[in-house]
Design a protein around this motif. Structure first.
Motif, short mmCIF file in Angstrom:
data_model
loop_
_atom_site.label_atom_id
_atom_site.label_comp_id
_atom_site.label_asym_id
_atom_site.label_seq_id
_atom_site.Cartn_x
_atom_site.Cartn_y
_atom_site.Cartn_z
N TYR A 13 8.95 10.04 -147.52
CA TYR A 13 8.38 11.03 -146.60
C TYR A 13 7.21 11.76 -147.26
O TYR A 13 7.07 11.72 -148.49
CB TYR A 13 9.46 12.03 -146.15
CG TYR A 13 10.42 11.42 -145.15
CD1 TYR A 13 10.08 11.30 -143.82
CD2 TYR A 13 11.67 10.95 -145.55
CE1 TYR A 13 10.95 10.73 -142.89
CE2 TYR A 13 12.56 10.38 -144.63
CZ TYR A 13 12.18 10.27 -143.30
OH TYR A 13 13.04 9.71 -142.39
N THR A 15 6.87 14.66 -147.86
CA THR A 15 7.35 15.65 -148.83
C THR A 15 7.56 15.04 -150.22
O THR A 15 7.85 15.74 -151.17
CB THR A 15 8.71 16.20 -148.37
OG1 THR A 15 9.59 15.07 -148.19
CG2 THR A 15 8.60 16.96 -147.07
N GLN A 17 9.99 12.94 -150.66
CA GLN A 17 11.39 12.51 -150.64
C GLN A 17 11.49 11.01 -150.35
O GLN A 17 11.01 10.54 -149.32
CB GLN A 17 12.15 13.30 -149.57
CG GLN A 17 13.60 12.93 -149.44
CD GLN A 17 14.41 13.25 -150.68
OE1 GLN A 17 14.36 14.36 -151.19
NE2 GLN A 17 15.14 12.26 -151.18
N LYS A 18 12.14 10.26 -151.25
CA LYS A 18 12.36 8.84 -151.00
C LYS A 18 13.63 8.67 -150.18
O LYS A 18 14.65 9.25 -150.49
CB LYS A 18 12.50 8.10 -152.33
CG LYS A 18 11.21 8.03 -153.14
CD LYS A 18 11.41 7.13 -154.36
CE LYS A 18 10.09 6.79 -155.03
NZ LYS A 18 9.50 7.93 -155.75
N ALA A 19 13.55 7.88 -149.12
CA ALA A 19 14.71 7.72 -148.24
C ALA A 19 15.22 6.28 -148.19
O ALA A 19 16.41 6.04 -148.06
CB ALA A 19 14.38 8.21 -146.84
N PRO A 38 27.05 8.50 -147.50
CA PRO A 38 27.07 9.96 -147.54
C PRO A 38 25.83 10.57 -146.90
O PRO A 38 24.85 9.87 -146.63
CB PRO A 38 27.11 10.28 -149.04
CG PRO A 38 26.60 9.06 -149.72
CD PRO A 38 26.91 7.90 -148.82
N SER A 39 25.88 11.85 -146.65
CA SER A 39 24.74 12.58 -146.09
C SER A 39 23.55 12.44 -147.03
O SER A 39 23.69 12.54 -148.24
CB SER A 39 25.15 14.04 -145.93
OG SER A 39 24.07 14.77 -145.44
N GLY A 40 22.39 12.15 -146.47
CA GLY A 40 21.19 12.01 -147.29
C GLY A 40 20.98 10.61 -147.83
O GLY A 40 20.00 10.33 -148.53
N ALA A 41 21.88 9.67 -147.49
CA ALA A 41 21.80 8.31 -148.04
C ALA A 41 20.61 7.52 -147.50
O ALA A 41 20.13 6.58 -148.13
CB ALA A 41 23.09 7.55 -147.73
N GLY A 42 20.16 7.90 -146.30
CA GLY A 42 19.06 7.16 -145.68
C GLY A 42 19.45 6.47 -144.38
O GLY A 42 18.66 5.72 -143.80
N LYS A 43 20.66 6.74 -143.89
CA LYS A 43 21.16 6.07 -142.68
C LYS A 43 20.26 6.34 -141.47
O LYS A 43 19.90 5.43 -140.74
CB LYS A 43 22.59 6.55 -142.34
CG LYS A 43 23.60 6.37 -143.45
CD LYS A 43 24.99 6.82 -143.03
CE LYS A 43 25.12 8.30 -142.71
NZ LYS A 43 24.87 9.19 -143.87
N SER A 44 19.94 7.61 -141.29
CA SER A 44 19.14 7.97 -140.13
C SER A 44 17.73 7.39 -140.23
O SER A 44 17.18 6.88 -139.24
CB SER A 44 19.10 9.50 -140.04
OG SER A 44 18.27 9.88 -139.00
N THR A 45 17.19 7.41 -141.41
CA THR A 45 15.86 6.81 -141.61
C THR A 45 15.91 5.32 -141.31
O THR A 45 15.02 4.78 -140.64
CB THR A 45 15.38 7.06 -143.05
OG1 THR A 45 15.41 8.47 -143.33
CG2 THR A 45 13.96 6.54 -143.27
P1 ADP Z 1 21.30 10.26 -143.74
O1 ADP Z 1 21.08 9.89 -142.32
O2 ADP Z 1 22.09 9.23 -144.49
O3 ADP Z 1 21.88 11.64 -143.90
P2 ADP Z 1 18.41 10.53 -143.89
O4 ADP Z 1 17.80 9.24 -143.56
O5 ADP Z 1 18.45 11.58 -142.84
O6 ADP Z 1 19.88 10.28 -144.47
O7 ADP Z 1 17.67 11.17 -145.13
C1 ADP Z 1 17.39 10.44 -146.33
C2 ADP Z 1 16.62 11.37 -147.25
O8 ADP Z 1 15.33 11.63 -146.69
C3 ADP Z 1 17.26 12.73 -147.45
O9 ADP Z 1 16.97 13.15 -148.76
C4 ADP Z 1 16.56 13.60 -146.43
O10 ADP Z 1 16.56 14.95 -146.80
C5 ADP Z 1 15.17 13.02 -146.42
N1 ADP Z 1 14.49 13.17 -145.13
C6 ADP Z 1 14.94 12.75 -143.92
N2 ADP Z 1 14.03 12.98 -142.96
C7 ADP Z 1 12.97 13.56 -143.57
C8 ADP Z 1 11.71 14.04 -143.13
N3 ADP Z 1 11.35 13.93 -141.85
N4 ADP Z 1 10.89 14.56 -144.05
C9 ADP Z 1 11.25 14.64 -145.32
N5 ADP Z 1 12.40 14.20 -145.83
C10 ADP Z 1 13.26 13.68 -144.96
#
Ligand code: ADP
Ligand code: ADP
Length: 239
Positions: A13, A15, A17-19, A38-45
């Protein structure tokens, strides 16, 4: 038949942050995939690069053999029209009735801003009512969305996604805000609908037990990498 092909996808991202770190994976038609981690793993990305809600930093995603990562404008809208999305917080228009919320799905890409601009045919309304009947919400069709329970709202979310008649459903933590009983109902309906419509579904969850109960395939993600990919039976405790 391959429906989704993720090729060497990384996401960093803005920011910093590597996802996702060099993910490659293909998903076949008919699979009910649960992505756990776990939360923050990258699932949503990972889910969001598939419909290009998140743009990969490198690599590409093919959907129905077409590169959605580089698609723009009309082509992107066309590809996305075959992908329904379900969200943790439902993203319903709360002051609008249930039927209209379902009809919004007809507009395609769902956002907070989907409004009542669309015009719907009598056939659309009939399809929407049939979908509501399928998830047991016919009686609620003319109630305001915010009068429903969380579980009911998510079932409306499912109907809205189905309004597009999608080939693929992406469900991002659809049960994370629900109690155990509503969670089971939502997962059961998603699974049944996937099978009966010969669709494909990818669901993000963090509960291993639920993943094992419903998935045909489980993908484990940690720190942006795939740490497991197999059937529920192959997922042993230590993983
Ligand atoms: P999960 O769904 O497993 O909780 P995410 O894919 O939401 O994981 O996030 C993976 C990482 O990327 C986390 O560190 C999260 O904080 C970061 N992240 C997610 N979305 C954004 C964004 N839009 N900008 C910056 N960082 C992000
Ligand atoms: P992209 O690189 O895909 O364009 P951005 O890094 O611009 O994504 O972030 C998209 C939005 O998500 C921004 O508005 C940002 O403020 C927000 N965001 C930032 N950090 C996070 C996070 N950890 N989790 C979820 N959203 C975040």
């Amino acid at each position: 038949m391959t429906l989704v092909e993720i090729k060497n996808v990384s996401k960093e991202y803005k920011t910093g942050q590597k996802a996702l770190n060099d993910i490659s994976l293909s998903i076949n038609k008919g699979e009910f995939v649960v992505v756990i981690g776990p939360s923050g793993a990258g699932k949503s990305t990972l889910i969001r690069v598939i419909n290009q809600l998140v743009s990969p930093s490198s690599g590409a995603v093919l959907f129905q053999q077409q590169n959605i990562t580089t698609a723009k404008g009309k082509k992107l809208r066309k590809l996305r029209s075959h992908i329904g999305m379900i969200f943790q917080h439902y993203n319903l228009v709360e002051r609008t009735n249930v039927l209209k919320n379902v009809l919004h799905g007809k507009l395609g890409q769902v956002s907070f801003f989907t409004s009542a601009f669309g015009r719907y045919t009598q056939e659309d309304r009939q399809i929407a009512m049939e979908l509501l009947a399928q998830v047991g919400l016919l009686d609620q069709a003319y109630k305001r969305a915010d009068e429903l329970s969380g579980g009911q709202m998510q079932r409306v979310g499912i109907c809205r996604a189905l309004m597009q008649n999608p080939a693929l459903i992406l469900a991002d933590e659809p049960i994370a805000s629900l109690d155990p009983k509503s969670s089971e109902i939502v997962m059961t309906q998603l699974k049944e609908i996937t099978e009966s419509r010969n669709m494909t579904t990818i669901v993000n969850l963090h509960q291993v037990d639920i993943a094992k109960k419903y998935a045909t395939r489980i993908i484990g993600v940690k720190k942006g990498e795939i740490v497991f990919d197999g059937t529920p039976a192959e997922l042993t405790e230590e993983k």
